[in-house]
Design a protein around this motif. Structure first.
Motif, PDB file in Angstrom:
ATOM      1  N   ASP A   2       0.822  -1.196   0.000  1.00 29.42           N
ATOM      2  CA  ASP A   2       0.000   0.000   0.000  1.00 29.42           C
ATOM      3  C   ASP A   2       0.867   1.260   0.000  1.00 29.42           C
ATOM      4  O   ASP A   2       1.846   1.350   0.748  1.00 29.42           O
ATOM      5  CB  ASP A   2      -0.908  -0.028   1.237  1.00 29.42           C
ATOM      6  N   ILE A   3       0.500   2.224  -0.812  1.00 26.96           N
ATOM      7  CA  ILE A   3       1.283   3.459  -0.934  1.00 26.96           C
ATOM      8  C   ILE A   3       1.357   4.222   0.382  1.00 26.96           C
ATOM      9  O   ILE A   3       2.368   4.869   0.677  1.00 26.96           O
ATOM     10  CB  ILE A   3       0.746   4.336  -2.086  1.00 26.96           C
ATOM     11  N   GLU A   4       0.320   4.129   1.216  1.00 25.00           N
ATOM     12  CA  GLU A   4       0.334   4.819   2.514  1.00 25.00           C
ATOM     13  C   GLU A   4       1.394   4.226   3.443  1.00 25.00           C
ATOM     14  O   GLU A   4       2.053   4.951   4.193  1.00 25.00           O
ATOM     15  CB  GLU A   4      -1.052   4.754   3.171  1.00 25.00           C
ATOM     16  N   ILE A   5       1.555   2.927   3.406  1.00 28.25           N
ATOM     17  CA  ILE A   5       2.560   2.246   4.235  1.00 28.25           C
ATOM     18  C   ILE A   5       3.964   2.646   3.786  1.00 28.25           C
ATOM     19  O   ILE A   5       4.838   2.941   4.603  1.00 28.25           O
ATOM     20  CB  ILE A   5       2.367   0.718   4.177  1.00 28.25           C
ATOM     21  N   VAL A   6       4.167   2.670   2.468  1.00 28.29           N
ATOM     22  CA  VAL A   6       5.469   3.065   1.927  1.00 28.29           C
ATOM     23  C   VAL A   6       5.752   4.523   2.269  1.00 28.29           C
ATOM     24  O   VAL A   6       6.866   4.873   2.666  1.00 28.29           O
ATOM     25  CB  VAL A   6       5.529   2.830   0.397  1.00 28.29           C
ATOM     26  N   ALA A   7       4.755   5.374   2.128  1.00 28.92           N
ATOM     27  CA  ALA A   7       4.927   6.797   2.436  1.00 28.92           C
ATOM     28  C   ALA A   7       5.322   6.996   3.899  1.00 28.92           C
ATOM     29  O   ALA A   7       6.190   7.821   4.211  1.00 28.92           O
ATOM     30  CB  ALA A   7       3.657   7.573   2.108  1.00 28.92           C
ATOM     31  N   LYS A   8       4.707   6.252   4.804  1.00 34.79           N
ATOM     32  CA  LYS A   8       5.037   6.344   6.237  1.00 34.79           C
ATOM     33  C   LYS A   8       6.489   5.931   6.474  1.00 34.79           C
ATOM     34  O   LYS A   8       7.223   6.611   7.200  1.00 34.79           O
ATOM     35  CB  LYS A   8       4.077   5.460   7.044  1.00 34.79           C
ATOM     36  N   ALA A   9       6.901   4.838   5.853  1.00 36.48           N
ATOM     37  CA  ALA A   9       8.284   4.374   6.017  1.00 36.48           C
ATOM     38  C   ALA A   9       9.268   5.404   5.479  1.00 36.48           C
ATOM     39  O   ALA A   9      10.263   5.737   6.138  1.00 36.48           O
ATOM     40  CB  ALA A   9       8.472   3.028   5.309  1.00 36.48           C
ATOM     41  N   LEU A  10       8.990   5.945   4.308  1.00 35.09           N
ATOM     42  CA  LEU A  10       9.894   6.927   3.716  1.00 35.09           C
ATOM     43  C   LEU A  10       9.906   8.227   4.521  1.00 35.09           C
ATOM     44  O   LEU A  10      10.949   8.873   4.648  1.00 35.09           O
ATOM     45  CB  LEU A  10       9.515   7.189   2.259  1.00 35.09           C
ATOM     46  N   LYS A  11       8.755   8.590   5.078  1.00 41.16           N
ATOM     47  CA  LYS A  11       8.689   9.786   5.929  1.00 41.16           C
ATOM     48  C   LYS A  11       9.600   9.624   7.140  1.00 41.16           C
ATOM     49  O   LYS A  11      10.358  10.531   7.491  1.00 41.16           O
ATOM     50  CB  LYS A  11       7.256  10.036   6.393  1.00 41.16           C
ATOM     51  N   GLU A  12       9.526   8.460   7.771  1.00 42.77           N
ATOM     52  CA  GLU A  12      10.363   8.220   8.951  1.00 42.77           C
ATOM     53  C   GLU A  12      11.841   8.219   8.582  1.00 42.77           C
ATOM     54  O   GLU A  12      12.681   8.710   9.338  1.00 42.77           O
ATOM     55  CB  GLU A  12       9.980   6.900   9.628  1.00 42.77           C
ATOM     56  N   LEU A  13      12.169   7.695   7.425  1.00 44.66           N
ATOM     57  CA  LEU A  13      13.573   7.650   6.999  1.00 44.66           C
ATOM     58  C   LEU A  13      14.049   8.994   6.466  1.00 44.66           C
ATOM     59  O   LEU A  13      15.242   9.182   6.229  1.00 44.66           O
ATOM     60  CB  LEU A  13      13.761   6.560   5.936  1.00 44.66           C
ATOM     61  N   GLY A  14      13.131   9.932   6.281  1.00 47.64           N
ATOM     62  CA  GLY A  14      13.469  11.235   5.741  1.00 47.64           C
ATOM     63  C   GLY A  14      14.114  12.183   6.739  1.00 47.64           C
ATOM     64  O   GLY A  14      14.535  13.271   6.373  1.00 47.64           O
ATOM     65  N   HIS A  15      14.207  11.786   7.978  1.00 52.10           N
ATOM     66  CA  HIS A  15      14.850  12.619   9.005  1.00 52.10           C
ATOM     67  C   HIS A  15      16.280  12.110   9.200  1.00 52.10           C
ATOM     68  O   HIS A  15      16.491  10.910   9.389  1.00 52.10           O
ATOM     69  CB  HIS A  15      14.058  12.520  10.319  1.00 52.10           C
ATOM     70  N   PRO A  16      17.276  12.993   9.170  1.00 53.68           N
ATOM     71  CA  PRO A  16      18.670  12.553   9.274  1.00 53.68           C
ATOM     72  C   PRO A  16      18.984  11.696  10.503  1.00 53.68           C
ATOM     73  O   PRO A  16      19.720  10.711  10.394  1.00 53.68           O
ATOM     74  CB  PRO A  16      19.467  13.866   9.303  1.00 53.68           C
ATOM     75  N   THR A  17      18.432  12.053  11.656  1.00 53.94           N
ATOM     76  CA  THR A  17      18.712  11.270  12.862  1.00 53.94           C
ATOM     77  C   THR A  17      18.096   9.887  12.760  1.00 53.94           C
ATOM     78  O   THR A  17      18.738   8.881  13.086  1.00 53.94           O
ATOM     79  CB  THR A  17      18.197  11.993  14.125  1.00 53.94           C
ATOM     80  N   ARG A  18      16.837   9.803  12.301  1.00 54.89           N
ATOM     81  CA  ARG A  18      16.194   8.486  12.159  1.00 54.89           C
ATOM     82  C   ARG A  18      16.910   7.645  11.117  1.00 54.89           C
ATOM     83  O   ARG A  18      17.046   6.434  11.284  1.00 54.89           O
ATOM     84  CB  ARG A  18      14.719   8.650  11.821  1.00 54.89           C
ATOM     85  N   LEU A  19      17.363   8.276  10.053  1.00 56.75           N
ATOM     86  CA  LEU A  19      18.093   7.533   9.022  1.00 56.75           C
ATOM     87  C   LEU A  19      19.399   6.980   9.588  1.00 56.75           C
ATOM     88  O   LEU A  19      19.752   5.823   9.331  1.00 56.75           O
ATOM     89  CB  LEU A  19      18.350   8.418   7.806  1.00 56.75           C
ATOM     90  N   ALA A  20      20.088   7.765  10.390  1.00 55.08           N
ATOM     91  CA  ALA A  20      21.327   7.293  11.023  1.00 55.08           C
ATOM     92  C   ALA A  20      21.045   6.143  11.982  1.00 55.08           C
ATOM     93  O   ALA A  20      21.788   5.155  12.032  1.00 55.08           O
ATOM     94  CB  ALA A  20      22.017   8.445  11.754  1.00 55.08           C
ATOM     95  N   ILE A  21      19.968   6.265  12.741  1.00 52.05           N
ATOM     96  CA  ILE A  21      19.574   5.188  13.661  1.00 52.05           C
ATOM     97  C   ILE A  21      19.268   3.922  12.866  1.00 52.05           C
ATOM     98  O   ILE A  21      19.767   2.843  13.181  1.00 52.05           O
ATOM     99  CB  ILE A  21      18.353   5.602  14.512  1.00 52.05           C
TER     100      ILE A  21
END
Length: 112
Positions: A2-21
């Motif tokens: 589902d595109i909403e699930i993918v969007a949520k995952a990409l949103k969370e990964l879009g923050h530098p600190t979360r991406l580093a984590i």
């Protein structure tokens, strides 16, 4: 997926600190990494780490497990693969469709 699930995952990964984590958790492998070790590795306050980890958990990108008094973060590799596959599944699809359409028009003599 589902595109909403993918969007949520990409949103969370879009923050530098979360991406580093997330990168640190993915690098740790299937056993995961202790939250304390992750905090030490990234040199961020515990409250900041907790805040960002909860976002990654809510997106289904990581899970947590407790062993005694130690809390581990574990990457959900299947979710990561699903997100990547979602982006790649239709890679260049329109280009191939356009090429087939052009070929058909050439065969019909409509274009040269």
């Amino acid at each position: 997926m589902d595109i909403e699930i993918v969007a949520k995952a990409l949103k969370e990964l879009g923050h530098p600190t979360r991406l580093a984590i997330y990168k640190g958790v993915v690098r740790a492998g299937y056993q995961g990494i202790a939250v304390g070790g992750l905090q030490e590795k990234l040199n961020i306050p515990g409250s900041t780490l907790s805040h960002h980890v909860s976002g990654l958990v809510s997106a289904g990108l990581i899970t947590q497990r407790r062993e005694g008094r130690t809390l581990f973060c574990v990457a959900e590799y299947e979710k990561l693969t699903s997100v990547i596959d979602f982006l790649q599944d239709e890679c260049c699809f329109d280009e191939a469709s356009d090429a087939n359409a052009d070929k058909s028009l050439i065969q019909k003599g409509i274009i040269k």
